[in-house]
Design a protein around this motif. Sequence first.
Motif, PDB file in Angstrom:
ATOM      1  N   LYS A   1      42.065  47.614  47.299  1.00  0.00           N
ATOM      2  CA  LYS A   1      41.822  47.221  45.766  1.00  0.00           C
ATOM      3  C   LYS A   1      40.574  46.333  45.747  1.00  0.00           C
ATOM      4  CE  LYS A   1      46.484  47.628  43.881  1.00  0.00           C
ATOM      5  NZ  LYS A   1      47.589  46.883  43.387  1.00  0.00           N
ATOM      6  N   LYS A   2      40.512  45.534  46.954  1.00  0.00           N
ATOM      7  CA  LYS A   2      39.308  44.610  46.867  1.00  0.00           C
ATOM      8  C   LYS A   2      37.902  45.399  46.919  1.00  0.00           C
ATOM      9  CE  LYS A   2      37.381  40.734  49.548  1.00  0.00           C
ATOM     10  NZ  LYS A   2      37.522  40.024  51.032  1.00  0.00           N
ATOM     11  N   ASP A   3      38.042  46.353  47.526  1.00  0.00           N
ATOM     12  CA  ASP A   3      36.694  47.310  47.842  1.00  0.00           C
ATOM     13  C   ASP A   3      36.588  48.078  46.670  1.00  0.00           C
ATOM     14  OD1 ASP A   3      36.279  46.111  50.401  1.00  0.00           O
ATOM     15  OD2 ASP A   3      37.257  48.045  51.223  1.00  0.00           O
ATOM     16  N   LYS A   4      37.534  48.454  46.037  1.00  0.00           N
ATOM     17  CA  LYS A   4      37.445  49.146  44.533  1.00  0.00           C
ATOM     18  C   LYS A   4      36.780  48.379  43.655  1.00  0.00           C
ATOM     19  CE  LYS A   4      40.920  52.786  44.822  1.00  0.00           C
ATOM     20  NZ  LYS A   4      40.243  54.186  44.714  1.00  0.00           N
ATOM     21  N   LYS A   5      37.279  47.050  43.417  1.00  0.00           N
ATOM     22  CA  LYS A   5      36.795  45.879  42.547  1.00  0.00           C
ATOM     23  C   LYS A   5      35.166  46.010  42.848  1.00  0.00           C
ATOM     24  CE  LYS A   5      37.517  41.358  40.722  1.00  0.00           C
ATOM     25  NZ  LYS A   5      38.414  40.215  40.882  1.00  0.00           N
ATOM     26  N   TYR A   6      34.834  45.942  44.326  1.00  0.00           N
ATOM     27  CA  TYR A   6      33.372  45.587  44.551  1.00  0.00           C
ATOM     28  C   TYR A   6      32.672  46.827  43.916  1.00  0.00           C
ATOM     29  CZ  TYR A   6      29.270  45.852  47.240  1.00  0.00           C
ATOM     30  OH  TYR A   6      27.934  45.698  47.513  1.00  0.00           O
ATOM     31  N   PHE A   7      33.130  48.040  44.147  1.00  0.00           N
ATOM     32  CA  PHE A   7      32.494  49.097  43.882  1.00  0.00           C
ATOM     33  C   PHE A   7      32.075  49.414  42.267  1.00  0.00           C
ATOM     34  CE2 PHE A   7      33.400  50.413  48.245  1.00  0.00           C
ATOM     35  CZ  PHE A   7      32.101  50.329  48.712  1.00  0.00           C
ATOM     36  N   LEU A   8      33.253  48.968  41.516  1.00  0.00           N
ATOM     37  CA  LEU A   8      33.177  48.796  39.977  1.00  0.00           C
ATOM     38  C   LEU A   8      32.070  47.877  39.707  1.00  0.00           C
ATOM     39  CD1 LEU A   8      34.432  50.036  37.428  1.00  0.00           C
ATOM     40  CD2 LEU A   8      36.114  48.204  37.850  1.00  0.00           C
ATOM     41  N   GLY A   9      32.102  46.866  40.231  1.00  0.00           N
ATOM     42  CA  GLY A   9      31.124  45.880  40.063  1.00  0.00           C
ATOM     43  C   GLY A   9      29.672  46.294  40.224  1.00  0.00           C
TER      44      GLY A   9
ATOM     45  N   LEU B   1      24.616  55.922  43.689  1.00  0.00           N
ATOM     46  CA  LEU B   1      25.882  56.415  43.014  1.00  0.00           C
ATOM     47  C   LEU B   1      26.647  57.102  44.022  1.00  0.00           C
ATOM     48  CD1 LEU B   1      27.370  56.912  40.341  1.00  0.00           C
ATOM     49  CD2 LEU B   1      26.138  58.589  39.952  1.00  0.00           C
ATOM     50  N   ARG B   2      25.966  58.020  44.796  1.00  0.00           N
ATOM     51  CA  ARG B   2      26.876  58.709  45.902  1.00  0.00           C
ATOM     52  C   ARG B   2      27.538  57.824  46.767  1.00  0.00           C
ATOM     53  NH1 ARG B   2      25.132  64.327  46.104  1.00  0.00           N
ATOM     54  NH2 ARG B   2      23.080  64.308  45.303  1.00  0.00           N
ATOM     55  N   TRP B   3      26.756  56.977  47.173  1.00  0.00           N
ATOM     56  CA  TRP B   3      27.569  55.851  48.269  1.00  0.00           C
ATOM     57  C   TRP B   3      28.610  54.953  47.457  1.00  0.00           C
ATOM     58  CZ3 TRP B   3      27.260  50.336  47.180  1.00  0.00           C
ATOM     59  CH2 TRP B   3      27.614  49.679  48.151  1.00  0.00           C
ATOM     60  N   ALA B   4      28.563  54.585  46.077  1.00  0.00           N
ATOM     61  CA  ALA B   4      29.552  54.198  45.495  1.00  0.00           C
ATOM     62  C   ALA B   4      30.773  55.109  45.172  1.00  0.00           C
ATOM     63  CB  ALA B   4      29.164  53.376  44.115  1.00  0.00           C
ATOM     64  N   ARG B   5      30.384  56.312  44.760  1.00  0.00           N
ATOM     65  CA  ARG B   5      31.796  56.932  44.593  1.00  0.00           C
ATOM     66  C   ARG B   5      32.403  57.549  45.747  1.00  0.00           C
ATOM     67  NH1 ARG B   5      31.904  60.662  40.119  1.00  0.00           N
ATOM     68  NH2 ARG B   5      32.219  62.334  41.381  1.00  0.00           N
ATOM     69  N   HIS B   6      31.564  57.942  46.897  1.00  0.00           N
ATOM     70  CA  HIS B   6      32.237  58.235  48.016  1.00  0.00           C
ATOM     71  C   HIS B   6      33.276  57.126  48.534  1.00  0.00           C
ATOM     72  CE1 HIS B   6      32.956  59.668  52.280  1.00  0.00           C
ATOM     73  NE2 HIS B   6      32.430  58.357  52.781  1.00  0.00           N
ATOM     74  N   PHE B   7      32.772  55.883  48.571  1.00  0.00           N
ATOM     75  CA  PHE B   7      33.704  54.774  49.087  1.00  0.00           C
ATOM     76  C   PHE B   7      34.923  54.454  48.147  1.00  0.00           C
ATOM     77  CE2 PHE B   7      30.217  54.268  51.773  1.00  0.00           C
ATOM     78  CZ  PHE B   7      30.857  54.205  53.311  1.00  0.00           C
ATOM     79  N   TYR B   8      34.693  54.522  46.818  1.00  0.00           N
ATOM     80  CA  TYR B   8      35.645  54.056  45.835  1.00  0.00           C
ATOM     81  C   TYR B   8      36.615  55.210  46.041  1.00  0.00           C
ATOM     82  CZ  TYR B   8      37.479  53.108  41.077  1.00  0.00           C
ATOM     83  OH  TYR B   8      38.378  52.673  40.142  1.00  0.00           O
TER      84      TYR B   8
ATOM     85  N   LYS C   1      35.162  50.216  31.217  1.00  0.00           N
ATOM     86  CA  LYS C   1      35.784  51.696  31.137  1.00  0.00           C
ATOM     87  C   LYS C   1      34.736  52.974  31.400  1.00  0.00           C
ATOM     88  CE  LYS C   1      38.563  54.596  27.913  1.00  0.00           C
ATOM     89  NZ  LYS C   1      38.994  54.449  26.350  1.00  0.00           N
ATOM     90  N   THR C   2      33.627  52.535  30.777  1.00  0.00           N
ATOM     91  CA  THR C   2      32.379  53.935  31.253  1.00  0.00           C
ATOM     92  C   THR C   2      32.192  53.844  32.712  1.00  0.00           C
ATOM     93  OG1 THR C   2      31.694  53.893  28.984  1.00  0.00           O
ATOM     94  CG2 THR C   2      30.428  54.935  30.595  1.00  0.00           C
ATOM     95  N   ALA C   3      31.859  52.716  33.177  1.00  0.00           N
ATOM     96  CA  ALA C   3      31.678  52.292  34.818  1.00  0.00           C
ATOM     97  C   ALA C   3      32.636  52.935  35.624  1.00  0.00           C
ATOM     98  CB  ALA C   3      31.420  50.912  34.917  1.00  0.00           C
ATOM     99  N   LYS C   4      33.914  52.750  35.388  1.00  0.00           N
ATOM    100  CA  LYS C   4      34.975  53.339  35.931  1.00  0.00           C
ATOM    101  C   LYS C   4      35.145  54.794  35.954  1.00  0.00           C
ATOM    102  CE  LYS C   4      39.936  52.751  36.979  1.00  0.00           C
ATOM    103  NZ  LYS C   4      41.151  52.035  36.775  1.00  0.00           N
ATOM    104  N   TYR C   5      34.886  55.456  34.646  1.00  0.00           N
ATOM    105  CA  TYR C   5      34.669  56.996  34.558  1.00  0.00           C
ATOM    106  C   TYR C   5      33.503  57.451  35.287  1.00  0.00           C
ATOM    107  CZ  TYR C   5      33.548  61.326  32.258  1.00  0.00           C
ATOM    108  OH  TYR C   5      33.692  62.600  32.087  1.00  0.00           O
TER     109      TYR C   5
END
Length: 82
Positions: A32-40, A18-25, A50-54
């Motif tokens: 946008k491509k990387d944001k889509k990856y971390f959202l995935g 979670l720290r890793w994904a939040r940091h880079f996102y 919606k909750t995953a993005k939150y």
Amino acid sequence: MKKLKLVSVPMFNAPGMLRWARHFYRMTNCSKKDKKYFLGVMEAWIPDKKTAKYCLECADEFIEWNVDEEFVTIIVDRRKKK
């Protein structure tokens, strides 16, 4: 308001991921491509997009880190602030 608990399993550390994904996102130069990856990555845990993005965008105060027991609790509060 609800609480989500992300629990570690073998070869998958919930607090670290979670720290890793939040940091880079949240980086200003994240594409946008990387944001889509971390959202995935988050959608692998949480099927509601919606909750995953939150979870990626919420303030740090809504996250309780328990590194010793390898879980994270996220308080999902979508009420409008006055």
